[in-house]
Design a protein around this motif. Structure first.
Motif, PDB file in Angstrom:
ATOM      1  N   PRO A   1     -75.905 -79.739  11.094  1.00 41.69           N
ATOM      2  CA  PRO A   1     -74.600 -80.019  11.707  1.00 41.69           C
ATOM      3  C   PRO A   1     -74.652 -79.928  13.233  1.00 41.69           C
ATOM      4  O   PRO A   1     -75.599 -79.368  13.796  1.00 41.69           O
ATOM      5  N   PRO A   2     -73.637 -80.455  13.917  1.00 33.10           N
ATOM      6  CA  PRO A   2     -73.619 -80.424  15.395  1.00 33.10           C
ATOM      7  C   PRO A   2     -73.716 -79.012  15.961  1.00 33.10           C
ATOM      8  O   PRO A   2     -74.364 -78.802  16.990  1.00 33.10           O
ATOM      9  N   GLU A   3     -73.077 -78.023  15.300  1.00 34.08           N
ATOM     10  CA  GLU A   3     -73.094 -76.669  15.857  1.00 34.08           C
ATOM     11  C   GLU A   3     -74.487 -76.062  15.884  1.00 34.08           C
ATOM     12  O   GLU A   3     -74.754 -75.107  16.620  1.00 34.08           O
ATOM     13  N   ALA A   4     -75.405 -76.603  15.087  1.00 33.66           N
ATOM     14  CA  ALA A   4     -76.768 -76.084  15.068  1.00 33.66           C
ATOM     15  C   ALA A   4     -77.571 -76.567  16.264  1.00 33.66           C
ATOM     16  O   ALA A   4     -78.699 -76.117  16.479  1.00 33.66           O
ATOM     17  N   ARG A   5     -77.000 -77.492  17.030  1.00 34.66           N
ATOM     18  CA  ARG A   5     -77.705 -78.039  18.194  1.00 34.66           C
ATOM     19  C   ARG A   5     -77.128 -77.535  19.518  1.00 34.66           C
ATOM     20  O   ARG A   5     -77.673 -77.803  20.581  1.00 34.66           O
ATOM     21  N   ARG A   6     -75.992 -76.822  19.465  1.00 34.38           N
ATOM     22  CA  ARG A   6     -75.373 -76.320  20.680  1.00 34.38           C
ATOM     23  C   ARG A   6     -75.877 -74.916  20.989  1.00 34.38           C
ATOM     24  O   ARG A   6     -76.048 -74.096  20.087  1.00 34.38           O
ATOM     25  N   LEU A   7     -76.082 -74.627  22.279  1.00 32.47           N
ATOM     26  CA  LEU A   7     -76.526 -73.300  22.684  1.00 32.47           C
ATOM     27  C   LEU A   7     -75.452 -72.269  22.349  1.00 32.47           C
ATOM     28  O   LEU A   7     -74.256 -72.521  22.494  1.00 32.47           O
ATOM     29  N   VAL A   8     -75.884 -71.108  21.898  1.00 32.49           N
ATOM     30  CA  VAL A   8     -74.979 -69.986  21.620  1.00 32.49           C
ATOM     31  C   VAL A   8     -75.418 -68.828  22.490  1.00 32.49           C
ATOM     32  O   VAL A   8     -76.558 -68.378  22.389  1.00 32.49           O
ATOM     33  N   GLU A   9     -74.529 -68.387  23.367  1.00 29.93           N
ATOM     34  CA  GLU A   9     -74.860 -67.315  24.326  1.00 29.93           C
ATOM     35  C   GLU A   9     -76.075 -67.692  25.151  1.00 29.93           C
ATOM     36  O   GLU A   9     -76.927 -66.861  25.475  1.00 29.93           O
TER      37      GLU A   9
ATOM     38  N   LYS B   1     -78.636 -69.502  24.326  1.00 29.73           N
ATOM     39  CA  LYS B   1     -79.909 -69.628  23.610  1.00 29.73           C
ATOM     40  C   LYS B   1     -79.765 -70.584  22.433  1.00 29.73           C
ATOM     41  O   LYS B   1     -78.653 -70.860  21.969  1.00 29.73           O
ATOM     42  N   GLU B   2     -80.926 -71.060  21.957  1.00 30.23           N
ATOM     43  CA  GLU B   2     -80.910 -71.920  20.786  1.00 30.23           C
ATOM     44  C   GLU B   2     -80.359 -71.133  19.596  1.00 30.23           C
ATOM     45  O   GLU B   2     -80.779 -70.010  19.340  1.00 30.23           O
ATOM     46  N   PRO B   3     -79.410 -71.689  18.852  1.00 33.02           N
ATOM     47  CA  PRO B   3     -78.835 -70.964  17.725  1.00 33.02           C
ATOM     48  C   PRO B   3     -79.817 -70.860  16.564  1.00 33.02           C
ATOM     49  O   PRO B   3     -80.814 -71.581  16.503  1.00 33.02           O
ATOM     50  N   ILE B   4     -79.533 -69.969  15.655  1.00 34.98           N
ATOM     51  CA  ILE B   4     -80.341 -69.847  14.433  1.00 34.98           C
ATOM     52  C   ILE B   4     -79.445 -70.123  13.227  1.00 34.98           C
ATOM     53  O   ILE B   4     -78.220 -70.176  13.336  1.00 34.98           O
ATOM     54  N   SER B   5     -80.073 -70.318  12.097  1.00 37.94           N
ATOM     55  CA  SER B   5     -79.362 -70.514  10.843  1.00 37.94           C
ATOM     56  C   SER B   5     -79.811 -69.448   9.848  1.00 37.94           C
ATOM     57  O   SER B   5     -80.907 -68.895   9.967  1.00 37.94           O
ATOM     58  N   ILE B   6     -78.953 -69.163   8.892  1.00 37.45           N
ATOM     59  CA  ILE B   6     -79.277 -68.225   7.816  1.00 37.45           C
ATOM     60  C   ILE B   6     -79.274 -68.988   6.496  1.00 37.45           C
ATOM     61  O   ILE B   6     -78.394 -69.816   6.252  1.00 37.45           O
ATOM     62  N   LEU B   7     -80.269 -68.705   5.675  1.00 40.98           N
ATOM     63  CA  LEU B   7     -80.397 -69.321   4.365  1.00 40.98           C
ATOM     64  C   LEU B   7     -80.351 -68.233   3.299  1.00 40.98           C
ATOM     65  O   LEU B   7     -81.096 -67.254   3.366  1.00 40.98           O
ATOM     66  N   LEU B   8     -79.470 -68.397   2.316  1.00 43.58           N
ATOM     67  CA  LEU B   8     -79.401 -67.501   1.169  1.00 43.58           C
ATOM     68  C   LEU B   8     -79.763 -68.291  -0.089  1.00 43.58           C
ATOM     69  O   LEU B   8     -79.259 -69.395  -0.291  1.00 43.58           O
ATOM     70  N   PHE B   9     -80.619 -67.743  -0.915  1.00 48.66           N
ATOM     71  CA  PHE B   9     -80.894 -68.379  -2.202  1.00 48.66           C
ATOM     72  C   PHE B   9     -81.569 -67.402  -3.143  1.00 48.66           C
ATOM     73  O   PHE B   9     -82.148 -66.402  -2.735  1.00 48.66           O
ATOM     74  N   TYR B  10     -81.460 -67.695  -4.431  1.00 50.96           N
ATOM     75  CA  TYR B  10     -82.227 -66.993  -5.447  1.00 50.96           C
ATOM     76  C   TYR B  10     -82.616 -68.007  -6.498  1.00 50.96           C
ATOM     77  O   TYR B  10     -81.988 -69.061  -6.642  1.00 50.96           O
ATOM     78  N   GLN B  11     -83.682 -67.712  -7.235  1.00 53.56           N
ATOM     79  CA  GLN B  11     -84.106 -68.585  -8.322  1.00 53.56           C
ATOM     80  C   GLN B  11     -84.797 -67.769  -9.394  1.00 53.56           C
ATOM     81  O   GLN B  11     -85.825 -67.139  -9.146  1.00 53.56           O
ATOM     82  N   TYR B  12     -84.209 -67.750 -10.580  1.00 50.33           N
ATOM     83  CA  TYR B  12     -84.842 -67.087 -11.713  1.00 50.33           C
ATOM     84  C   TYR B  12     -85.898 -67.998 -12.334  1.00 50.33           C
ATOM     85  O   TYR B  12     -85.807 -69.234 -12.246  1.00 50.33           O
ATOM     86  N   VAL B  13     -86.889 -67.387 -12.963  1.00 51.88           N
ATOM     87  CA  VAL B  13     -87.994 -68.101 -13.612  1.00 51.88           C
ATOM     88  C   VAL B  13     -88.031 -67.693 -15.083  1.00 51.88           C
ATOM     89  O   VAL B  13     -88.117 -66.512 -15.393  1.00 51.88           O
ATOM     90  N   GLU B  14     -87.957 -68.661 -15.991  1.00 49.22           N
ATOM     91  CA  GLU B  14     -88.074 -68.389 -17.427  1.00 49.22           C
ATOM     92  C   GLU B  14     -88.937 -69.455 -18.076  1.00 49.22           C
ATOM     93  O   GLU B  14     -88.677 -70.652 -17.894  1.00 49.22           O
ATOM     94  N   PRO B  15     -89.986 -69.051 -18.832  1.00 53.58           N
ATOM     95  CA  PRO B  15     -90.400 -67.661 -19.033  1.00 53.58           C
ATOM     96  C   PRO B  15     -90.942 -67.071 -17.737  1.00 53.58           C
ATOM     97  O   PRO B  15     -91.405 -67.822 -16.862  1.00 53.58           O
ATOM     98  N   PRO B  16     -90.897 -65.744 -17.578  1.00 52.94           N
ATOM     99  CA  PRO B  16     -91.330 -65.129 -16.324  1.00 52.94           C
ATOM    100  C   PRO B  16     -92.796 -65.417 -16.012  1.00 52.94           C
ATOM    101  O   PRO B  16     -93.599 -65.704 -16.895  1.00 52.94           O
ATOM    102  N   TRP B  17     -93.134 -65.320 -14.724  1.00 53.93           N
ATOM    103  CA  TRP B  17     -94.522 -65.438 -14.296  1.00 53.93           C
ATOM    104  C   TRP B  17     -95.340 -64.264 -14.848  1.00 53.93           C
ATOM    105  O   TRP B  17     -94.818 -63.181 -15.095  1.00 53.93           O
TER     106      TRP B  17
ATOM    107  N   LEU C   1     -75.524 -69.789  14.549  1.00 53.94           N
ATOM    108  CA  LEU C   1     -75.339 -68.361  14.796  1.00 53.94           C
ATOM    109  C   LEU C   1     -76.145 -67.894  16.009  1.00 53.94           C
ATOM    110  O   LEU C   1     -77.153 -68.516  16.374  1.00 53.94           O
ATOM    111  N   PRO C   2     -75.738 -66.783  16.651  1.00 53.68           N
ATOM    112  CA  PRO C   2     -76.488 -66.266  17.808  1.00 53.68           C
ATOM    113  C   PRO C   2     -77.927 -65.907  17.432  1.00 53.68           C
ATOM    114  O   PRO C   2     -78.201 -65.447  16.316  1.00 53.68           O
TER     115      PRO C   2
END
Length: 476
Positions: free
Chosen positions: A31-39, A41-57, A126-127
């Motif tokens: 998005p555009p906000e990811a290209r604008r300086l924050v304070e 400096k170049e902004p950063i992004s946060i990624l959240l994810f999880y993934q279950y494995v079945e059958p387990p490793w 994000l900062p």
């Protein structure tokens, strides 16, 4: 979304695009906000994810996956933290917006059968101060510490739980719920708080007869921060229903993407009240379009020292309340306001969380569920490839240690030789040690140690009266 989401749409602005998971879909563009300086400096992004494995490793597959995951993180300049277990991955990562998206595409290319099913959630613009300093992924027994690892883990593929939908059970710790939770409309669903100090208490709360009575015949809906705890919790409830013909539930549902996605979908808050507790450097999430005055009006939590309304965890203060053996010190985060920070630092032993203030003690019995070895072959632990281990006992701060070398003495290990019962500093420390042993990572020399929890039996006193610590047991 569900009834709750539908009702929310009538009371606040809605961003429908935020409600759509990325499962089997293109990732959202930068998005555009990811290209604008924050304070500045170049902004950063946060990624959240999880993934279950079945059958387990298997052990080998899990180690190989972790190694490849870390290599991809280094290649794309990713920092953050996570957990890797035989049952999958759970991560909070930071980087620049394009790098994080490239990292996700690399995961999809590596194991498309897994990561095309992953709901990747991005927060951009994000900062730079919120960036993690390194990439640290711990190898653990479970992604969520319910105490249901290995053969005790409820199968997700066999679960009849549905998503997405609304909420009646907050599947988070009590200290998270304290600063924010759903507030269903009058006449709507009843919100249940399991009063958990940690996730290991959830299966016990769910198995309690009072809980089962409250859920019987009802449509049960669960929510958590990002979805991972609900994924396992709804599967556990589903297995409990299958194991007990007298326990009937109308429906089992969960909020896909959790509170994090709900807030993006309803930026004025919808039916959310307060803040969303986070485990990354943001510390908490609030509805972007909700006014400061409205947020202040949402505060229901208080300072552990002066009892003034307060809704921020700062300073890493912990509860010093004592719990019945073998649990030990409570040690959950407590809220301390800015005015009381010095007093709390000077007298940490006086701090008590709301649960300890009311003297709450969690139920102790684990639920009876359909064990993994009773399922179809392709749902068994590791597809039948993993070595069988003795089932874990109830978590406790006392552990049994076996397979000790005969040359070991108390100075070398704190243990007697052959086998011993060992008192750990806390249940958390014991859980870490047991997990390491069951993964083959706890050794003396070349010998792998065997560990299991060893809770005291009713009426048992340990150490026994007259116990004396010696380097070696007496002969004869």
């Amino acid at each position: 979304m569900s009834e709750l989401a539908a009702a929310s749409s009538s009371s606040s602005a809605v961003v429908p695009a935020q409600a759509v998971p990325t499962i089997n879909r293109p990732l959202p563009p930068v998005p555009p906000e990811a290209r604008r300086l924050v304070e500045g400096k170049e902004p950063i992004s946060i990624l959240l994810f999880y993934q279950y494995v079945e059958p387990p490793w298997t052990d080998k597959e899990c180690s190989s996956a972790l190694k490849h995951f870390l290599a991809l993180g280094k290649e794309h300049s990713i920092c953050g933290r996570g957990r890797c277990a035989k049952e999958g991955l759970n991560c909070t990562l930071t980087g620049n917006a394009a790098g994080l998206r490239a990292f996700c595409e690399a995961l999809r290319a590596w194991k498309p059968e897994l990561f095309n099913q992953t709901d990747f959630k991005f927060t951009d613009g994000l900062p730079a101060s919120r960036r993690f300093k390194a990439l640290t992924v711990r190898k653990t027994d479970e992604l969520v510490a319910y105490g249901l690892a290995g053969e005790r883990a409820p199968a997700l593929a066999a679960s009849s739980a549905k998503h997405p939908d609304a909420v009646v059970i907050d599947v988070r710790n009590a200290y998270e719920s304290a600063i924010g939770h759903f507030a269903p409309p009058e006449g709507g669903a009843t919100l249940l708080d399991p009063k958990m100090r940690n996730s290991r208490e959830f299966p016990k709360w769910l198995a309690d007869e009072k809980t089962k009575e409250a859920l019987s015949g009802k449509k049960v809906l669960m929510y958590c921060t990002g979805g991972i705890r609900c994924e396992r919790a709804t599967a556990l409830l589903d297995e409990m229903v299958k194991a007990d013909p007298t326990f009937r539930i109308s429906d089992i549902t969960m909020v896909r993407g959790g509170v994090e996605r709900y807030m993006r979908t309803f930026p004025e808050g919808g039916f959310w009240k307060g803040k969303n507790y986070l485990f990354d450097r943001r510390l908490e999430q609030v509805p972007e379009a909700k006014s400061s005055a409205a947020l202040e009006g949402d505060v229901e939590s208080w300072c552990a020292v002066c009892a003034a309304p307060w809704a921020a965890y700062r300073g890493q203060f912990k509860c010093a309340g004592r719990l019945p053996p073998p649990a030990g010190v409570c040690a959950v985060p407590v809220i301390v306001c800015n005015r009381c920070s010095d007093a709390a630092t000077a007298d940490p032993a006086s701090l008590r969380c709301p649960l300890c203030q009311e003297g709450y003690v969690a139920p102790q019995a684990m639920p009876e569920v359909v064990m993994a070895d009773k399922r179809a072959p392709d749902q068994r632990l590791g597809g039948g490839r993993a070595k069988k281990q003795r089932p874990l006992a109830e978590p406790s701060s006392r552990v049994f240690v076996g397979s000790l070398p005969f040359v070991v003495d108390a100075t070398a290990s704190g243990l007697f030789y052959g086998s011993a019962f060992v008192q750990m500093g806390s249940v958390e420390a014991a859980t870490t040690a047991v997990g390491a042993a069951r993964e083959g990572r706890l050794r003396i020399g070349k010998r792998k140690l065997r560990l299991n929890f060893a809770p005291l039996k009713p009426g048992e006193e340990w150490p026994a009266v007259g116990f004396v610590q010696r380097e070696r047991p007496l002969s004869g």
